[in-house]
Design a protein around this motif. Structure first.
Motif, mmCIF file in Angstrom:
data_model
loop_
_atom_site.group_PDB
_atom_site.id
_atom_site.type_symbol
_atom_site.label_atom_id
_atom_site.label_comp_id
_atom_site.label_asym_id
_atom_site.label_seq_id
_atom_site.Cartn_x
_atom_site.Cartn_y
_atom_site.Cartn_z
ATOM 1 N N LYS A 104 0.847 -1.194 0.000
ATOM 2 C CA LYS A 104 0.000 0.000 0.000
ATOM 3 C C LYS A 104 0.882 1.245 0.000
ATOM 4 N N ALA A 105 0.286 2.377 -0.316
ATOM 5 C CA ALA A 105 1.020 3.644 -0.276
ATOM 6 C C ALA A 105 1.485 3.904 1.147
ATOM 7 N N THR A 106 2.787 4.143 1.292
ATOM 8 C CA THR A 106 3.368 4.315 2.625
ATOM 9 C C THR A 106 4.201 5.589 2.670
ATOM 10 N N MET A 107 3.961 6.404 3.695
ATOM 11 C CA MET A 107 4.736 7.626 3.865
ATOM 12 C C MET A 107 6.183 7.267 4.196
ATOM 13 N N LEU A 108 7.122 7.990 3.619
ATOM 14 C CA LEU A 108 8.533 7.703 3.872
ATOM 15 C C LEU A 108 8.873 7.909 5.348
ATOM 16 N N LYS A 109 8.239 8.878 5.963
ATOM 17 C CA LYS A 109 8.541 9.120 7.381
ATOM 18 C C LYS A 109 8.118 7.934 8.248
ATOM 19 N N ILE A 134 6.010 6.230 -0.950
ATOM 20 C CA ILE A 134 6.484 5.108 -1.759
ATOM 21 C C ILE A 134 5.302 4.166 -1.952
ATOM 22 N N VAL A 135 5.015 3.818 -3.205
ATOM 23 C CA VAL A 135 3.883 2.938 -3.498
ATOM 24 C C VAL A 135 4.377 1.752 -4.321
ATOM 25 N N PRO A 136 4.213 0.518 -3.822
ATOM 26 C CA PRO A 136 4.647 -0.634 -4.611
ATOM 27 C C PRO A 136 3.656 -0.954 -5.732
ATOM 28 N N LEU A 137 4.173 -1.264 -6.911
ATOM 29 C CA LEU A 137 3.357 -1.781 -8.000
ATOM 30 C C LEU A 137 3.343 -3.304 -7.878
ATOM 31 N N ASN A 138 2.208 -3.908 -8.148
ATOM 32 C CA ASN A 138 2.088 -5.354 -7.990
ATOM 33 C C ASN A 138 1.499 -5.995 -9.236
ATOM 34 N N ALA A 139 2.048 -7.148 -9.606
ATOM 35 C CA ALA A 139 1.493 -7.957 -10.686
ATOM 36 C C ALA A 139 1.875 -9.409 -10.436
ATOM 37 N N LYS A 140 0.917 -10.301 -10.596
ATOM 38 C CA LYS A 140 1.157 -11.736 -10.416
ATOM 39 C C LYS A 140 1.729 -12.050 -9.024
ATOM 40 N N GLY A 141 1.237 -11.324 -8.014
ATOM 41 C CA GLY A 141 1.601 -11.622 -6.644
ATOM 42 C C GLY A 141 2.976 -11.178 -6.214
ATOM 43 N N ARG A 142 3.598 -10.282 -6.955
ATOM 44 C CA ARG A 142 4.925 -9.803 -6.556
ATOM 45 C C ARG A 142 5.054 -8.320 -6.875
ATOM 46 N N VAL A 143 5.995 -7.664 -6.178
ATOM 47 C CA VAL A 143 6.284 -6.257 -6.446
ATOM 48 C C VAL A 143 7.068 -6.171 -7.759
ATOM 49 N N ASN A 144 6.520 -5.458 -8.748
ATOM 50 C CA ASN A 144 7.212 -5.333 -10.032
ATOM 51 C C ASN A 144 7.619 -3.892 -10.347
ATOM 52 N N GLY A 145 7.587 -3.052 -9.312
ATOM 53 C CA GLY A 145 8.038 -1.677 -9.501
ATOM 54 C C GLY A 145 7.694 -0.823 -8.290
ATOM 55 N N LEU A 146 8.228 0.391 -8.285
ATOM 56 C CA LEU A 146 7.956 1.342 -7.207
ATOM 57 C C LEU A 146 7.559 2.680 -7.799
ATOM 58 N N LEU A 147 6.522 3.268 -7.240
ATOM 59 C CA LEU A 147 6.083 4.602 -7.613
ATOM 60 C C LEU A 147 6.479 5.547 -6.488
#
Length: 352
Positions: A104-109, A134-147
């Motif tokens: 989920k979207a998480t504040m850096l602090k 920092i927001v994780p991108l997810n596909a097929k049950g895994r983190v595939n990028g960071l926003l």
């Protein structure tokens, strides 16, 4: 409940409905394209518009078997120098593991407040960069990028509704990016990053059909590296591959937004230019040719730097063209003339 309380509840649910409608439209937009670079740009622009921030960036997998996330070059706003651009994020880093467990979207602090993550080099890097969320991108049950998002223009905190919006957006974006990446793997030559031959043939046919229906222009460039066999025999195939990659970059960098730069075969590259006249095609050919002529490539084997030249042939669509073959043959004849009348020149096809 007081009238003021009722108004607050109504306003809250109206915003919820608005956000859901926006996400539906965003989902349609993300699923309407398989153009990898365009898709990334769309996602970042959505973040700027919806979340009132001037800074947005994405870290994605550069290759299929990559163990690192790397910065996509279409980042917005962040002041990123050469050192920061080359910063890679290991997929097995503590911070990525943390985000995988809580996608989920998480504040850096909030991340900085976790003792085991405080000294993570990635967390330190993002803090120096000015990242807020920092927001994780997810596909097929895994983190595939960071926003990565910077502070809001209003300097206010990100609200819970906004973090929920980002989380949902990232889940949609993760799937869209994965689909686009798989499509790109099937249509892009991995060595040169040019489109592959079958994609070139398919798009050329589509553009020729469009010309017949709408009376628009279409120009085709064929290029060939001069004396490439001699070059390979002299410097070796490793040097030859480096030169192919660097020449391909010149085509990609010079091609317009709607142009299609492709690898026809071997050292023959081409550019399909929808809407372009023959004169515009000639200008493009000269830009590419001159950029290759001025190019200096470091020799992977050591020794003297490498230099090559390029010959270019141009043909334009006419209403008598029945298939791709007609347009290709004329460009190939113009290229043959360029190579056999001195090389390192651009020639437009002229009927004999």
């Amino acid at each position: 409940m007081s009238p003021a309380g009722n108004e607050f509840v109504i306003e809250h649910y109206e915003k919820k409905i608005y956000d859901q409608k926006q996400l539906l439209e965003i989902s349609k937009a993300l699923n309407s394209t398989l153009d990898y670079r365009y898709l990334i740009d769309v996602i970042l622009n959505i973040c700027l518009a919806q979340l009132q921030t001037l800074n947005a960036a994405m870290y994605l997998e550069p290759e299929v078997d990559s163990t690192m996330f790397r910065l996509e070059q279409s980042f917005k706003g962040f002041e990123i120098g050469d050192r920061e651009i080359n910063f890679a994020i290991p997929m097995d880093s503590p911070m990525v593991h943390f985000l995988a467990e809580k996608p989920k979207a998480t504040m850096l602090k909030a991340i900085l407040a976790i003792p085991e993550l405080t000294k993570d080099p990635i967390v330190t890097f993002f803090h120096k960069l000015g990242a807020e969320v920092i927001v994780p991108l997810n596909a097929k049950g895994r983190v595939n990028g960071l926003l990565i998002l910077g502070e809001k223009m209003t300097m206010s905190e990100y609200l819970e509704d906004e973090k929920e919006f980002m989380t949902t957006l990232a889940s949609l974006a993760g799937i869209a990016v994965e689909n686009a990446r798989l499509y790109e793997l099937a249509t892009v030559d991995m060595m040169t990053s040019l489109k592959v031959h079958h994609y070139f043939q398919t798009k050329l046919k589509e553009e020729m059909d469009r010309c017949r229906k709408k009376g628009t222009n279409l120009t085709l460039l064929f290029t060939d590296i001069d004396k490439f066999k001699v070059f390979n025999d002299t410097y070796g195939h490793q040097a030859g591959d480096v030169v192919l990659i660097e020449v391909a970059k010149q085509l990609i960098n010079n091609a317009g937004k709607h142009d299609i730069a492709a690898r026809y075969g071997g050292e023959e590259f081409c550019i399909v230019m929808p809407g372009a006249t023959e004169e515009e095609g000639y200008e493009m050919g000269e830009r590419v040719r001159k950029s290759v002529e001025s190019m200096v490539v470091a020799n992977p084997n050591g020794g003297e730097d490498l230099k090559v030249t390029l010959s270019v042939g141009i043909s334009s669509f006419n209403t008598n063209d029945r298939s791709n073959k007609d347009l290709i043959e004329r460009a190939d004849k113009a290229l043959y003339q360029a190579k056999h009348s001195g090389r390192n020149q651009t020639i437009c096809f002229k009927p004999s």
